[in-house]
Design a protein around this motif. Sequence first.
Motif, mmCIF file in Angstrom:
data_model
loop_
_atom_site.group_PDB
_atom_site.id
_atom_site.type_symbol
_atom_site.label_atom_id
_atom_site.label_comp_id
_atom_site.label_asym_id
_atom_site.label_seq_id
_atom_site.Cartn_x
_atom_site.Cartn_y
_atom_site.Cartn_z
ATOM 1 N N ALA A 115 47.697 102.965 52.799
ATOM 2 C CA ALA A 115 46.934 104.172 53.135
ATOM 3 C C ALA A 115 45.522 104.114 52.564
ATOM 4 N N GLU A 116 45.371 103.629 51.332
ATOM 5 C CA GLU A 116 44.045 103.526 50.735
ATOM 6 C C GLU A 116 43.190 102.499 51.465
ATOM 7 N N ARG A 117 43.797 101.392 51.850
ATOM 8 C CA ARG A 117 43.034 100.369 52.573
ATOM 9 C C ARG A 117 42.681 100.851 53.970
ATOM 10 N N ARG A 118 43.627 101.513 54.622
ATOM 11 C CA ARG A 118 43.323 102.037 55.954
ATOM 12 C C ARG A 118 42.166 103.040 55.877
ATOM 13 N N ARG A 119 42.203 103.914 54.908
ATOM 14 C CA ARG A 119 41.129 104.895 54.754
ATOM 15 C C ARG A 119 39.785 104.196 54.540
ATOM 16 N N THR A 120 39.788 103.140 53.718
ATOM 17 C CA THR A 120 38.555 102.410 53.457
ATOM 18 C C THR A 120 38.043 101.737 54.718
ATOM 19 N N PHE A 121 38.922 101.078 55.456
ATOM 20 C CA PHE A 121 38.503 100.396 56.686
ATOM 21 C C PHE A 121 37.986 101.396 57.719
ATOM 22 N N GLU A 122 38.615 102.538 57.800
ATOM 23 C CA GLU A 122 38.148 103.554 58.751
ATOM 24 C C GLU A 122 36.783 104.090 58.344
ATOM 25 N N ARG A 123 36.558 104.264 57.031
ATOM 26 C CA ARG A 123 35.242 104.719 56.572
ATOM 27 C C ARG A 123 34.186 103.642 56.819
ATOM 28 N N VAL A 124 34.553 102.383 56.628
ATOM 29 C CA VAL A 124 33.622 101.298 56.931
ATOM 30 C C VAL A 124 33.255 101.304 58.407
ATOM 31 N N ALA A 125 34.270 101.405 59.285
ATOM 32 C CA ALA A 125 34.005 101.404 60.726
ATOM 33 C C ALA A 125 33.082 102.550 61.114
ATOM 34 N N ALA A 126 33.304 103.711 60.513
ATOM 35 C CA ALA A 126 32.473 104.876 60.830
ATOM 36 C C ALA A 126 31.058 104.741 60.285
ATOM 37 N N SER A 127 30.874 103.847 59.312
ATOM 38 C CA SER A 127 29.581 103.705 58.649
ATOM 39 C C SER A 127 28.763 102.541 59.191
ATOM 40 N N LEU A 128 29.300 101.813 60.166
ATOM 41 C CA LEU A 128 28.601 100.682 60.760
ATOM 42 C C LEU A 128 27.906 101.073 62.054
ATOM 43 N N ARG A 129 26.779 100.429 62.312
ATOM 44 C CA ARG A 129 26.164 100.528 63.624
ATOM 45 C C ARG A 129 27.045 99.810 64.648
ATOM 46 N N PRO A 130 26.986 100.183 65.916
ATOM 47 C CA PRO A 130 27.649 99.359 66.937
ATOM 48 C C PRO A 130 27.154 97.921 66.840
ATOM 49 N N GLY A 131 28.089 96.997 66.768
ATOM 50 C CA GLY A 131 27.743 95.599 66.586
ATOM 51 C C GLY A 131 27.590 95.192 65.140
ATOM 52 N N GLY A 132 27.633 96.164 64.203
ATOM 53 C CA GLY A 132 27.500 95.860 62.780
ATOM 54 C C GLY A 132 28.715 95.121 62.247
ATOM 55 N N ARG A 133 28.512 94.399 61.163
ATOM 56 C CA ARG A 133 29.553 93.534 60.609
ATOM 57 C C ARG A 133 30.142 94.087 59.317
ATOM 58 N N PHE A 134 31.412 93.744 59.103
ATOM 59 C CA PHE A 134 32.116 93.997 57.851
ATOM 60 C C PHE A 134 32.706 92.674 57.399
ATOM 61 N N ALA A 135 32.403 92.243 56.177
ATOM 62 C CA ALA A 135 32.895 90.969 55.661
ATOM 63 C C ALA A 135 33.508 91.171 54.284
ATOM 64 N N TRP A 136 34.557 90.399 54.007
ATOM 65 C CA TRP A 136 35.205 90.454 52.687
ATOM 66 C C TRP A 136 36.022 89.196 52.492
ATOM 67 N N ASN A 137 36.416 88.975 51.255
ATOM 68 C CA ASN A 137 37.325 87.866 50.961
ATOM 69 C C ASN A 137 38.447 88.347 50.052
ATOM 70 N N ALA A 138 39.572 87.660 50.139
ATOM 71 C CA ALA A 138 40.749 87.987 49.328
ATOM 72 C C ALA A 138 41.605 86.732 49.233
ATOM 73 N N PHE A 139 42.357 86.610 48.156
ATOM 74 C CA PHE A 139 43.214 85.431 48.061
ATOM 75 C C PHE A 139 44.470 85.606 48.901
ATOM 76 N N ALA A 140 44.992 84.499 49.387
ATOM 77 C CA ALA A 140 46.306 84.466 50.021
ATOM 78 C C ALA A 140 47.332 84.131 48.945
ATOM 79 N N PHE A 141 48.387 84.907 48.872
ATOM 80 C CA PHE A 141 49.389 84.683 47.830
ATOM 81 C C PHE A 141 49.946 83.268 47.920
ATOM 82 N N ASP A 142 49.968 82.591 46.803
ATOM 83 C CA ASP A 142 50.487 81.227 46.719
ATOM 84 C C ASP A 142 51.576 81.203 45.651
ATOM 85 N N HIS A 143 52.819 80.977 46.093
ATOM 86 C CA HIS A 143 53.922 81.035 45.144
ATOM 87 C C HIS A 143 53.863 79.887 44.133
ATOM 88 N N HIS A 144 53.205 78.779 44.501
ATOM 89 C CA HIS A 144 53.074 77.677 43.550
ATOM 90 C C HIS A 144 52.202 78.103 42.366
#
Length: 231
Positions: A115-144
């Motif tokens: 819910a917190e991430r969805r709210r953030t993504f929706e606020r980002v979408a509402a805050s971008l110009r048409p054609g504007g970009r959203f970029a981020w990075n995150a790790f992929a879980f690695d069990h090793h």
Amino acid sequence: MTWDEAFAVGYEEWSAHMIEDVAFYVGLAREAAGPVVELAVGNGRVAIPVALATGQPVIGLDSSPAMLEQARARADTEGVELDLREADMRDLRLDEPAELIYCPFRALLHLATWAERRRTFERVAASLRPGGRFAWNAFAFDHHIAARTDGVRQDERQPHTIRYSVGDNRIDIIRDDGARSSLWWATKNEWLGLLDVAGLELEALYGGFAGEPFTENSTEYVFVARRPLIQ
């Protein structure tokens, strides 16, 4: 947000190893023909190089007063302008739509729930110009990595211990002085689902900051999304 203000002490040392993302976000900012916003700006590690490269002030949001104070001091030293604001990314509001919003250093993982991430993504979408970009990075879980590091005290940067709570998708980083920071990992499909519910389109998914293809063996998600020109 799960951030212990004590983590601001020594943060420059803590984040010093993370340098490869700077050129990536600078490159995106150079292509932006409008306002640029950094979520979780921290001490200005990325925002200052972006401002230097573009010649434009970066709007930097962070919920940590201590980190914003560090960013102000560093910006003054570098002679660049940052528009720093104490704010929660979940409540993102801008005076004018942005051309680029980015969130480096896996900071979206401090959001504990869908819910917190969805709210953030929706606020980002509402805050971008048409054609504007959203970029981020995150790790992929690695069990090793998890099996190798869970509960093992580490001395590099600042002495700390990492503990994994697999059932909660949570990693706790606990410094020897008691400061704690928690991260909640997500799968590729969860990230793509957030784009879908927010009405954003995937532009690219890389496995690293040099534009490496994302494969089943990648351990880092590097996302670039766009707000559609027509909705």
